[in-house]
Design an enzyme around this catalytic site. Structure first.
Site, PDB file in Angstrom:
ATOM      1  CG  ASP A  39      -2.191   0.835   1.008  1.00  0.00           C
ATOM      2  OD1 ASP A  39      -3.278   0.220   0.920  1.00  0.00           O
ATOM      3  OD2 ASP A  39      -2.094   2.078   0.892  1.00  0.00           O
ATOM      4  CG  ASN A  91      -7.957  -4.504  -3.381  1.00  0.00           C
ATOM      5  OD1 ASN A  91      -9.174  -4.570  -3.505  1.00  0.00           O
ATOM      6  ND2 ASN A  91      -7.374  -3.692  -2.491  1.00  0.00           N
ATOM      7  CE1 TYR A 157     -13.020   2.353  -9.791  1.00  0.00           C
ATOM      8  CE2 TYR A 157     -15.144   1.667 -10.669  1.00  0.00           C
ATOM      9  CZ  TYR A 157     -14.133   1.538  -9.733  1.00  0.00           C
ATOM     10  OH  TYR A 157     -14.227   0.579  -8.743  1.00  0.00           O
ATOM     11  CE  LYS A 161     -11.902  -1.035 -10.693  1.00  0.00           C
ATOM     12  NZ  LYS A 161     -10.834  -1.759  -9.973  1.00  0.00           N
TER      13      LYS A 161
END
Ligand code: NAI
Length: 251
Positions: A39, A91, A157, A161
């Site tokens: 992260d 993710n 987005y 995706k």
């Protein structure tokens, strides 16, 4: 074969500091996976690390931005220092600003595509060969319900995706005989910091109304599907995108 076996291997989880990434990192660690927590938010990832260690799990942290071209190779090296790499959960993602396509700035467009899509390419090109070298593994990519339908105001987005769904299919076909399975999960809206940051009480209610079950998902509910796909129980599942959407797409 043990059901949902994910033990005796390492996993890379990007965006492990919050939301879905945190939930899946904790679930995998609770089931015996050594988890590399990736992260860009150092404090967040350290808190997840401490929680896993306190519960007797195995983990390590890697503070990195997934837009860095070498995050993939470096995270594989760090994960394999714990155990052979068997799982990668790509993710990390952002929603990006809400604006029509014609008003999206080039900077915002490229940032959303870079984090949500390009990072899967830089991740998988390191993860897949490492897994294949010791007989196989499982990659789980985070798509979205917005990887299957459009939404006004979210073109970057939605584009990213849909790209995740396509990249997942091609990578799965290329690896159908290497033992590396590649799948995607497409959640409906999930109650995580991402959603909390971009909603008012009114817009939150509008998101709830999209789901026939009358609520958003929890991060833990998405983590359960990811862990299943990552596990040996999903041995014949590859190249597909798995909806977890409370009935959103059934209407
Ligand atoms: P979140 O915003 O709650 O957590 C994302 C985590 O990723 C944070 O810890 C953040 O620091 C980290 N991160 C963001 N950009 C990064 C970067 N460039 N490098 C390294 N780390 C970075 O997000 P949430 O809701 O848990 O989403 C996770 C994934 O699930 C994303 O790919 C998102 O698009 C997808 N998703 C989320 C849905 C939702 O309703 N929350 C619905 C469908 C898909």
């Amino acid at each position: 074969m043990a059901t949902y076996d994910v033990a005796n291997r390492s996993a890379i989880v990007s965006g492990a500091g919050a939301g879905i990434g945190r939930a899946v990192a904790e679930l995998l660690a609770a089931n015996g996976t050594a988890v590399l927590l990736v992260d860009r938010d150092q404090a967040a990832v350290e808190a997840v690390y401490q929680e896993i260690i306190a519960r007797g799990g195995t983990a390590a942290t890697f503070v990195a931005d997934v837009t860095s071209p070498d995050w993939g190779t470096e995270s594989v090296r760090l994960a394999e220092a714990m155990a052979p790499l068997g799982i990668a959960v790509n993710n990390a993602g952002i929603s990006g600003p809400s604006a029509p396509l014609t008003e999206y700035t080039p900077e915002d467009w490229h940032r959303v595509i870079s984090i949500n899509l390009d990072s899967l390419y830089t991740g998988m090109r390191a993860q897949i060969p490492a897994m294949a070298a010791h007989g196989g593994g499982a990659v789980v990519n985070l798509a979205s319900i917005l990887g299957t339908v459009g939404q006004a105001g979210a073109s970057a987005y939605v584009t990213a995706k849909h790209g995740v769904v396509g990249m997942t299919k091609s990578a799965a076909l290329e690896n159908a005989r290497t033992g590396v399975r590649v799948n995607a999960v497409a959640p409906g809206y999930v109650h995580t910091p991402m959603i909390q940051n971009i909603t008012t009480p009114e817009s939150y209610a509008a998101l709830v109304a999209l789901h026939p079950m009358g609520r958003l998902a929890t991060a833990e509910e998405i983590a359960q599907m990811i862990a299943f796909l990552a596990s040996d129980a999903a041995g014949f599942v590859t190249g597909s995108t798995h909806l977890v959407d409370g009935g959103y797409s059934a209407r």
